[in-house]
Write a protein that holds these residues in place. Structure first.
Motif, PDB file in Angstrom:
ATOM      1  N   PRO A 319       0.803  -1.237   0.000  1.00 36.51           N
ATOM      2  CA  PRO A 319       0.000   0.000   0.000  1.00 36.51           C
ATOM      3  C   PRO A 319       0.830   1.278   0.000  1.00 36.51           C
ATOM      4  CG  PRO A 319      -0.068  -1.059   2.160  1.00 36.51           C
ATOM      5  CD  PRO A 319       0.595  -2.033   1.236  1.00 36.51           C
ATOM      6  N   SER A 320       2.126   1.199   0.331  1.00 36.38           N
ATOM      7  CA  SER A 320       2.956   2.400   0.255  1.00 36.38           C
ATOM      8  C   SER A 320       3.096   2.863  -1.191  1.00 36.38           C
ATOM      9  CB  SER A 320       4.335   2.149   0.875  1.00 36.38           C
ATOM     10  OG  SER A 320       5.070   1.186   0.146  1.00 36.38           O
ATOM     11  N   HIS A 321       2.949   1.960  -2.147  1.00 37.63           N
ATOM     12  CA  HIS A 321       2.971   2.324  -3.568  1.00 37.63           C
ATOM     13  C   HIS A 321       1.795   3.239  -3.898  1.00 37.63           C
ATOM     14  CE1 HIS A 321       2.631   1.050  -8.039  1.00 37.63           C
ATOM     15  NE2 HIS A 321       3.594   1.952  -7.923  1.00 37.63           N
ATOM     16  N   TRP A 322       0.631   2.906  -3.352  1.00 41.41           N
ATOM     17  CA  TRP A 322      -0.551   3.733  -3.572  1.00 41.41           C
ATOM     18  C   TRP A 322      -0.341   5.126  -2.988  1.00 41.41           C
ATOM     19  CZ3 TRP A 322      -4.764   5.570  -0.333  1.00 41.41           C
ATOM     20  CH2 TRP A 322      -5.906   5.967  -1.044  1.00 41.41           C
ATOM     21  N   GLU A 323       0.190   5.174  -1.772  1.00 42.29           N
ATOM     22  CA  GLU A 323       0.391   6.448  -1.087  1.00 42.29           C
ATOM     23  C   GLU A 323       1.442   7.310  -1.782  1.00 42.29           C
ATOM     24  OE1 GLU A 323       1.690   8.119   3.353  1.00 42.29           O
ATOM     25  OE2 GLU A 323       1.621   5.960   2.955  1.00 42.29           O
ATOM     26  N   ASP A 324       2.551   6.710  -2.216  1.00 42.43           N
ATOM     27  CA  ASP A 324       3.686   7.473  -2.737  1.00 42.43           C
ATOM     28  C   ASP A 324       3.600   7.760  -4.231  1.00 42.43           C
ATOM     29  OD1 ASP A 324       4.607   7.290  -0.183  1.00 42.43           O
ATOM     30  OD2 ASP A 324       6.275   5.932  -0.616  1.00 42.43           O
ATOM     31  N   VAL A 325       2.921   6.866  -4.978  1.00 47.09           N
ATOM     32  CA  VAL A 325       2.953   6.967  -6.439  1.00 47.09           C
ATOM     33  C   VAL A 325       1.563   7.032  -7.063  1.00 47.09           C
ATOM     34  CG1 VAL A 325       3.715   5.829  -8.577  1.00 47.09           C
ATOM     35  CG2 VAL A 325       5.161   5.722  -6.530  1.00 47.09           C
ATOM     36  N   VAL A 326       0.721   6.068  -6.747  1.00 39.85           N
ATOM     37  CA  VAL A 326      -0.510   5.849  -7.511  1.00 39.85           C
ATOM     38  C   VAL A 326      -1.474   7.024  -7.432  1.00 39.85           C
ATOM     39  CG1 VAL A 326      -2.547   4.369  -7.745  1.00 39.85           C
ATOM     40  CG2 VAL A 326      -0.302   3.349  -7.273  1.00 39.85           C
ATOM     41  N   ILE A 327      -1.784   7.502  -6.227  1.00 35.69           N
ATOM     42  CA  ILE A 327      -2.824   8.530  -6.113  1.00 35.69           C
ATOM     43  C   ILE A 327      -2.378   9.872  -6.696  1.00 35.69           C
ATOM     44  CG2 ILE A 327      -4.007   7.500  -4.154  1.00 35.69           C
ATOM     45  CD1 ILE A 327      -2.540   9.390  -2.308  1.00 35.69           C
ATOM     46  N   HIS A 328      -1.057  10.016  -6.937  1.00 36.99           N
ATOM     47  CA  HIS A 328      -0.553  11.263  -7.514  1.00 36.99           C
ATOM     48  C   HIS A 328      -0.314  11.152  -9.019  1.00 36.99           C
ATOM     49  CE1 HIS A 328      -0.014  12.482  -3.366  1.00 36.99           C
ATOM     50  NE2 HIS A 328       0.750  11.416  -3.148  1.00 36.99           N
ATOM     51  N   ASP A 329      -0.570   9.989  -9.595  1.00 38.36           N
ATOM     52  CA  ASP A 329      -0.348   9.780 -11.015  1.00 38.36           C
ATOM     53  C   ASP A 329      -1.393  10.531 -11.835  1.00 38.36           C
ATOM     54  OD1 ASP A 329       1.342   7.787 -12.875  1.00 38.36           O
ATOM     55  OD2 ASP A 329      -0.727   7.879 -13.641  1.00 38.36           O
ATOM     56  N   GLU A 330      -1.025  10.891 -13.056  1.00 39.17           N
ATOM     57  CA  GLU A 330      -1.955  11.623 -13.921  1.00 39.17           C
ATOM     58  C   GLU A 330      -3.158  10.774 -14.319  1.00 39.17           C
ATOM     59  OE1 GLU A 330      -0.417  12.650 -17.751  1.00 39.17           O
ATOM     60  OE2 GLU A 330       0.927  10.910 -17.830  1.00 39.17           O
ATOM     61  N   ARG A 362       3.828   2.285  11.097  1.00 39.93           N
ATOM     62  CA  ARG A 362       4.677   2.157   9.906  1.00 39.93           C
ATOM     63  C   ARG A 362       3.902   2.451   8.617  1.00 39.93           C
ATOM     64  NH1 ARG A 362       9.365   0.207   7.776  1.00 39.93           N
ATOM     65  NH2 ARG A 362       9.236  -0.956   5.824  1.00 39.93           N
ATOM     66  N   TYR A 363       2.634   1.999   8.569  1.00 39.44           N
ATOM     67  CA  TYR A 363       1.828   2.184   7.362  1.00 39.44           C
ATOM     68  C   TYR A 363       0.586   3.007   7.685  1.00 39.44           C
ATOM     69  CZ  TYR A 363       4.678  -1.433   5.161  1.00 39.44           C
ATOM     70  OH  TYR A 363       5.736  -2.144   4.647  1.00 39.44           O
ATOM     71  N   LYS A 364       0.412   4.076   6.960  1.00 43.55           N
ATOM     72  CA  LYS A 364      -0.770   4.913   7.140  1.00 43.55           C
ATOM     73  C   LYS A 364      -2.027   4.164   6.718  1.00 43.55           C
ATOM     74  CE  LYS A 364      -2.661   9.432   5.797  1.00 43.55           C
ATOM     75  NZ  LYS A 364      -2.424  10.666   4.993  1.00 43.55           N
ATOM     76  N   TYR A 365      -1.908   3.411   5.636  1.00 41.11           N
ATOM     77  CA  TYR A 365      -3.022   2.621   5.122  1.00 41.11           C
ATOM     78  C   TYR A 365      -2.674   1.150   5.348  1.00 41.11           C
ATOM     79  CZ  TYR A 365      -3.467   7.155   2.847  1.00 41.11           C
ATOM     80  OH  TYR A 365      -3.535   8.497   2.609  1.00 41.11           O
ATOM     81  N   TRP A 366      -3.280   0.540   6.345  1.00 43.57           N
ATOM     82  CA  TRP A 366      -2.801  -0.782   6.756  1.00 43.57           C
ATOM     83  C   TRP A 366      -3.867  -1.878   6.769  1.00 43.57           C
ATOM     84  CZ3 TRP A 366      -4.872  -2.777  11.312  1.00 43.57           C
ATOM     85  CH2 TRP A 366      -5.515  -1.862  12.154  1.00 43.57           C
ATOM     86  N   ALA A 367      -5.144  -1.526   6.745  1.00 40.36           N
ATOM     87  CA  ALA A 367      -6.189  -2.556   6.725  1.00 40.36           C
ATOM     88  C   ALA A 367      -7.524  -1.918   6.361  1.00 40.36           C
ATOM     89  CB  ALA A 367      -6.300  -3.269   8.070  1.00 40.36           C
ATOM     90  N   LEU A 373      -8.168  11.569  -2.675  1.00 44.45           N
ATOM     91  CA  LEU A 373      -8.208  12.206  -3.986  1.00 44.45           C
ATOM     92  C   LEU A 373      -9.173  11.499  -4.934  1.00 44.45           C
ATOM     93  CD1 LEU A 373      -4.359  12.858  -4.444  1.00 44.45           C
ATOM     94  CD2 LEU A 373      -6.105  14.418  -3.540  1.00 44.45           C
ATOM     95  N   GLY A 374     -10.302  11.068  -4.393  1.00 45.89           N
ATOM     96  CA  GLY A 374     -11.318  10.423  -5.209  1.00 45.89           C
ATOM     97  C   GLY A 374     -10.989   9.000  -5.623  1.00 45.89           C
ATOM     98  N   GLN A 375      -9.943   8.407  -5.025  1.00 49.32           N
ATOM     99  CA  GLN A 375      -9.524   7.049  -5.377  1.00 49.32           C
ATOM    100  C   GLN A 375      -9.569   6.163  -4.134  1.00 49.32           C
ATOM    101  OE1 GLN A 375      -5.858   7.400  -8.184  1.00 49.32           O
ATOM    102  NE2 GLN A 375      -6.050   9.386  -7.167  1.00 49.32           N
ATOM    103  N   PHE A 376      -9.964   4.893  -4.331  1.00 47.83           N
ATOM    104  CA  PHE A 376     -10.095   3.948  -3.235  1.00 47.83           C
ATOM    105  C   PHE A 376      -8.929   2.962  -3.214  1.00 47.83           C
ATOM    106  CE2 PHE A 376     -14.545   5.149  -3.933  1.00 47.83           C
ATOM    107  CZ  PHE A 376     -15.012   5.317  -2.631  1.00 47.83           C
ATOM    108  N   ILE A 377      -8.622   2.483  -2.000  1.00 48.55           N
ATOM    109  CA  ILE A 377      -7.728   1.335  -1.845  1.00 48.55           C
ATOM    110  C   ILE A 377      -8.322   0.407  -0.804  1.00 48.55           C
ATOM    111  CG2 ILE A 377      -6.274   2.430  -0.073  1.00 48.55           C
ATOM    112  CD1 ILE A 377      -3.894   0.856  -1.178  1.00 48.55           C
ATOM    113  N   ASN A 378      -8.201  -0.893  -1.059  1.00 51.61           N
ATOM    114  CA  ASN A 378      -8.480  -1.872  -0.014  1.00 51.61           C
ATOM    115  C   ASN A 378      -7.182  -2.578   0.331  1.00 51.61           C
ATOM    116  OD1 ASN A 378     -10.213  -3.588   1.750  1.00 51.61           O
ATOM    117  ND2 ASN A 378      -9.422  -5.199   0.406  1.00 51.61           N
ATOM    118  N   VAL A 379      -6.812  -2.548   1.619  1.00 56.23           N
ATOM    119  CA  VAL A 379      -5.625  -3.250   2.098  1.00 56.23           C
ATOM    120  C   VAL A 379      -6.111  -4.511   2.810  1.00 56.23           C
ATOM    121  CG1 VAL A 379      -3.507  -3.125   3.447  1.00 56.23           C
ATOM    122  CG2 VAL A 379      -4.439  -1.050   2.389  1.00 56.23           C
ATOM    123  N   ASN A 380      -5.950  -5.633   2.141  1.00 48.70           N
ATOM    124  CA  ASN A 380      -6.376  -6.922   2.675  1.00 48.70           C
ATOM    125  C   ASN A 380      -5.473  -7.340   3.833  1.00 48.70           C
ATOM    126  OD1 ASN A 380      -6.189 -10.068   2.623  1.00 48.70           O
ATOM    127  ND2 ASN A 380      -8.075  -9.627   1.504  1.00 48.70           N
TER     128      ASN A 380
END
Length: 409
Positions: A319-330, A362-367, A373-380
């Motif tokens: 999920p750190s990929h989502w936080e650092d890269v994905v939600i800021h992608d064009e 350690r992880y802001k998004y952990w479960a 920014l209008g985007q969802f993540i599910n952390v299993n």
């Protein structure tokens, strides 16, 4: 050698306080001596497993995991009793000093330990001790189905009501109960979702760990397909390989096993899910993790074949990929599915009241579900377990997500 000496000394000091509490609270010598035997067996097994135990390049074999689990449970018991009894010792020391300075006989002596305080200490210490043992015995296979409904303005009409099942972090090298794993596979199939996604970490270290479980996992069903990605443990990075060729062969074997199971492994690539005239873009990246983890994930490469305006589901293990890269992608990635954290396999969750685990530091998004920014993540929270061979409060998870078209205002 020095670290073992230091470890044993600390262990003895902690054990001394636990024994003092037991001796004060119980009038039966058998209880006292039984605890000494348990202490010696647990630490002896731990030292043996991590010095003379089996060693095939793996970080944690099954016997090592259980040795660690029993030690962790006992240490939790000892630390709680130390917290109470050491505090009492400070009070006893101050009380004895006061009597020496201002008392009649001016002799220094420790007041006796209070039995009530020892009983309280033992009672509280029994909670984490019992919980960790329960987590090893039953908690690790206490599978839960967590269901979510997510609404989107631009969901293609044909996908209104579309259902997704997600599992993650199988860690097959840790399994030790075929009946329980078989039950979980059946539980996934009972959800009757349209599609199944697996978000990485099929094994702990080596592809061979999955061999005994291939037939069972090949029974997973989904009419629109079963798709997977790699997690950090799948690359064999935590094994002391003799050659790079051997490591590469292990990865190829893992990819072959995924195919035999029926997974469509997506490696920095994309697919389309089709319903009537509508479609959803499915993107899968290799592992990308913050803080020393492998960064093989290439979001740009994975999205080369899709259109910017497509409705997108991204599979990314960490999920750190989502936080650092994905939600800021064009590109706007509507839904990302991740795992990796396991929820640390330990925490407290009461739906609607509290969701806590040390992993949050350690992880802001952990479960669970998050939106930014209008985007969802599910952390299993993970299907299996690693390291500590159990789960306490953070149970193994099968996620079911229903996609809905947001109604017009």
């Amino acid at each position: 050698m020095l670290r073992w000496v230091i470890f044993v000394i600390v262990y003895i000091i902690l054990g001394f306080y636990s024994l003092q509490a037991i001796k004060t609270a119980s009038r039966y010598p058998g209880v006292y001596y039984s605890f000494i035997v348990i202490m010696l067996l647990v630490v002896g097994n731990f030292i043996y497993q991590f010095t003379f135990g089996e060693s095939d390049g793996r970080v944690l074999s099954r016997p090592k995991s259980y040795a660690f689990g029993f030690l962790l449970a006992l240490l939790s018991f000892q630390l709680i009793t130390v917290l109470f009894l050491f505090s009492e010792d400070i009070f006893r020391f101050l009380s004895g000093s006061y009597q020496k300075i201002f008392g009649v006989d001016r002799e220094f002596s420790f007041p006796e330990r209070r039995r009530f305080l020892s009983l309280v200490a033992l009672g509280i210490a029994a909670l984490p001790f019992g919980s960790l043992l329960y987590g090893m015995y039953r908690g690790k296979y206490n599978f839960k189905v967590l269901k979510y409904t997510l609404e989107f303005d631009d969901l293609p009409d044909a996908f209104d009501g579309y259902t997704i099942s997600q599992i993650s972090d199988v860690h097959s090298g840790s399994f030790d109960n075929e009946e329980k794993v078989s039950y979980a596979i059946d539980l996934v199939n009972k959800q009757k979702s349209d599609v199944l996604f697996f978000t990485g970490d099929l094994v702990n270290n080596k592809a061979e760990e999955m061999e005994p479980w291939k037939v069972l996992f090949s029974k997973l069903e989904a009419p629109d397909g079963k798709f997977s990605i790699l997690g950090n443990h799948d690359y064999g990075d935590y094994v002391d390989w003799d050659t790079e060729e051997e490591k590469a062969a292990n990865l190829e074997e893992l990819k072959k096993i995924q195919k035999e199971i029926g997974f469509d492994l997506i490696l920095n690539d994309s697919r389309y899910l089709q319903r009537k005239e509508d479609k959803i873009a499915l993107i899968g990246v290799e592992n990308w993790g913050r803080g020393g983890f492998k960064k093989s994930g290439d979001l740009k490469k994975a999205s080369e074949k899709i259109d910017k305006n497509d409705f997108k589901i991204l599979l990314s293990h960490d999920p750190s990929h989502w936080e650092d890269v994905v939600i800021h992608d064009e590109y706007h990635y509507h839904l990302t599915l991740s795992g990796h954290t396991h929820g640390m396999q330990f925490g407290i969750e009461i739906p609607g009241w509290i969701k806590w685990s040390p992993i949050k530091w350690r992880y802001k998004y952990w479960a669970g579900i998050y939106k930014e920014l209008g985007q969802f993540i599910n952390v299993n929270r993970g299907f299996g377990f690693l390291g500590y061979p159990g789960r306490v409060g953070i149970w193994p998870e099968i996620t079911v997500i229903t996609l809905k078209k947001k109604p017009l205002a």
